[in-house]
Structure formats: C-alpha cells, structure tokens
Design an enzyme around this catalytic site. Structure first.
Site, short mmCIF file in Angstrom:
data_model
loop_
_atom_site.label_atom_id
_atom_site.label_comp_id
_atom_site.label_asym_id
_atom_site.label_seq_id
_atom_site.Cartn_x
_atom_site.Cartn_y
_atom_site.Cartn_z
N GLU A 1 0.87 -1.16 0.04
CA GLU A 1 -0.04 -0.10 0.05
C GLU A 1 0.63 1.18 -0.31
OE1 GLU A 1 -2.77 -3.22 0.60
OE2 GLU A 1 -0.82 -2.54 1.77
N HIS B 1 -9.73 -5.91 10.36
CA HIS B 1 -10.33 -5.67 9.25
C HIS B 1 -11.70 -5.03 9.60
CE1 HIS B 1 -7.48 -8.63 8.56
NE2 HIS B 1 -7.40 -8.46 7.34
#
Length: 350
Positions: free
Chosen positions: A95, A164
């Site tokens: 990322e 998450h």
C-alpha cells in the site's frame, strides 16, 4: 438505538413488544415499490468509474487485484478489458508503494483512483495520504493540486476481526486538505464518486462492504453520465418535526427503519444522510435541530473523538438554545472489533 429515541422523543416509553418488533425490522431486507429502476451500490460505483475513465483519459485505476481479478469486490469489473493495462494497474501488496506512486502521478496532472482492499490497509499508506497528498496544496501556496481518490470498503464487515473492521471516517475527516465522502445508496455512490474523481483535491471515499450488493431505487437523472452530487451537502432522507437523526453510510438504513417504527407511535423523525464527512454540512444539521429541538447521532465507529462527537459539538455551539433535551450519541463499542459473531453484534448499533 431505539432505546435512546424512545427516551428523548416522547414522554413515557414504547411497549416491550414494539421494541422487539423494531429490532427485528432494523435488520430486515429493504423493499421498494415494484417497477422502480434499481441499481446495486457495486454497479453504481463501477459505472461511475467507467464513465469517468471514458470521459477523461487522465483517469486511471490502481490497486491490488483491480485488473485481472476484476477487483476484490468486483467494483472494477470489466475495466481492464475495456481500457487495458496502461489504465488499470494491478499492484503488489504494498500500500505504501502504490499509494506513493499514485500521489506522484497526481502531482504530474493525472487522476488516479487508488483502491484499498479495505481501509484498514490504508494505515500502511497514511503518510502519503496525509503528508504527501493532503498538505501539498497548502504548503505549495496553491501551486500543486493533487487530484486523487483513495477508495475502498470502510467500517465493520462480518466475522473478520479487529484488524479488518474499523471505521476511519473520523481519522481522515480530522485532516485539513482532505475531503471525505461516505455514500449510502446507489445514487450516493454514483454521484459522489464522480464528484470525487473530478475534484482537484485528494478525496477519501469510504464505501461499505455490506452495502455493495444492496439494491436501491435510482432516478433517470442519476443514470445520466453527467450526473454529479455536490461535495459538502447532506441529504434529508426523511422529513420530520419531533427529532433529528444524523448518520452516514450503512447506519442510514437503520435510522430510516427506526423512523418508520417511530412514526407508528406518532413520532416524526427527520433522518439526515451526511454523504460528506469533510466538509460537514453544519447548516443542514443545525437547521433541522432548530426545527425538531432534539438530536440523536448514529455511527458505527468508536464513540471517543468520533464524527458524531463533532456534530454534537456543532449543535451545542450553534443551536443550544433550541434544544429541548440533551443530545444523544449512538456509536460502536469502545473496543477493538470482536471476532465472535455474537460479540460483534453487541459491538455495533443494531
């Protein structure tokens, strides 16, 4: 959620049986009149990206599995085949790396749409989002624009644990230089994503994984390729006169169901869908509270320093004398998201 509304909107209480029916209704499927055109949030996002890529060759997509796999949630389905690998980039699982490349491309005048598989993973790239993208226009005295969109699923999913399942609306909305949007319906998704891609500033676009497959009625106007919603403007989803409910993303559906049940008890609730977290439409919120004299806010994020804490502060600062009851906040539990399904339900507004 209904417990707070019951306490603040009426003198007395709803019967226990009514409350049980309400809780059941909050998780029931949405239904609409037959014949109305409908679109899923997934298709709305896909069509918005497709149309903006078609209209502007500077727009391109990058992220993990956005190309050959057609997106982890199929938001980018069909785009690789249509636009080719030069405009739909599959990236490694890094990322920080691909976000930095995206910001650099925006410096050069391109318009990247960067997908995070979940916004929890944007933590790896937060330096580029904030220090490289959000601050550049200010620090360059307006000479550098960063027309980039950071998008992906945000908030709680289902059974995927604390790493998450977190809402980042308050995190990113606290940063000057960023615009932060959170759609609820298919019309929100289409209009806001188009606005985000066209905007000259960096936009954090917070979707909800559990809404991707949900269908919503959509107007002919919203299906037009020129359709675009204004950034910074909330939508009054339901008008009312007794209590204002302010919320965003998936919680809008819960608030609308609550308002339906309250209407059966003679309580008229106004439901405001924020759409834009930063800039925040304080004017619409305060105008509503001045009409209803009561405020309940709803979010699935943490209560401390949350989006709704800011809303409550705004109302107390600007409309305190209009309030007939204390403001009330409904939020997720102040704990990392549990993995166990029963505890996960207890940690979120229902």
């Amino acid at each position: 959620m209904l417990g707070i509304l019951r306490q603040r909107a009426i003198d007395g209480g709803l019967a226990a049986s009514t409350l049980r029916r309400t809780r059941s209704a909050l998780v029931s499927a949405r239904s609409y009149a037959a014949g109305a055109k409908e679109m899923t949030v997934r298709d709305a996002l896909n069509s918005a990206i497709d149309e903006e890529m078609s209209a502007d060759p500077k727009v391109f997509v990058m992220g993990e599995e956005v190309g050959q796999y057609q997106g982890a949630y199929k938001i980018t389905k069909g785009l690789l085949e249509k636009y080719g690998p030069e405009r739909v980039y599959d990236t490694p699982i890094t990322e920080a790396g691909f976000t930095g490349i995206g910001v650099g491309a925006a410096y050069a005048g391109l318009k990247p749409v960067v997908e995070f598989m979940t916004f929890n993973f944007s933590m790896q790239a937060i330096d580029h989002i904030i220090n490289s993208a959000a601050k550049s226009n200010y620090m360059s005295a307006g000479q550098i624009n960063v027309p980039i969109v950071f998008r992906g699923p945000n908030g709680a999913a289902a059974g995927v644990g604390a790493q998450h399942s977190q809402c980042y609306a308050a995190w990113y909305a606290s940063v000057p230089g960023l615009k932060v949007l959170a759609p609820y319906s298919a019309e929100d998704a289409r209009g806001l994503l188009k606005a985000a891609i066209r905007d000259p500033d960096p936009v954090v676009f917070l979707e909800n994984e559990l809404l991707y497959g949900e269908s919503f009625p959509i107007s002919e106007e919203a299906l037009d390729s020129s359709f675009c919603l204004p950034i910074g403007k909330a939508k009054i989803e339901r008008e009312g006169k007794d209590v204002t409910i302010v919320t965003f993303s998936k919680m809008v559906g819960f608030a609308l169901k609550a308002a339906e049940k309250l209407a059966e008890e003679g309580i008229s609730a106004e439901v405001i869908n924020l759409r834009s977290i930063r800039p925040l439409d304080r004017a619409t919120i305060n105008a509503s509270v001045r009409k209803t004299s009561r405020l309940v806010t709803v979010e699935e994020g943490f209560p401390q320093h949350g989006v709704c804490a800011e809303i409550c502060a705004s109302v107390v600062e600007e409309s305190f004398s209009y309030l007939d009851a204390p403001v009330e906040r409904i939020a997720g539990a102040d704990v990392p998201m549990p993995y166990a399904a029963n505890l996960e339900r207890l940690a979120l507004p229902q």
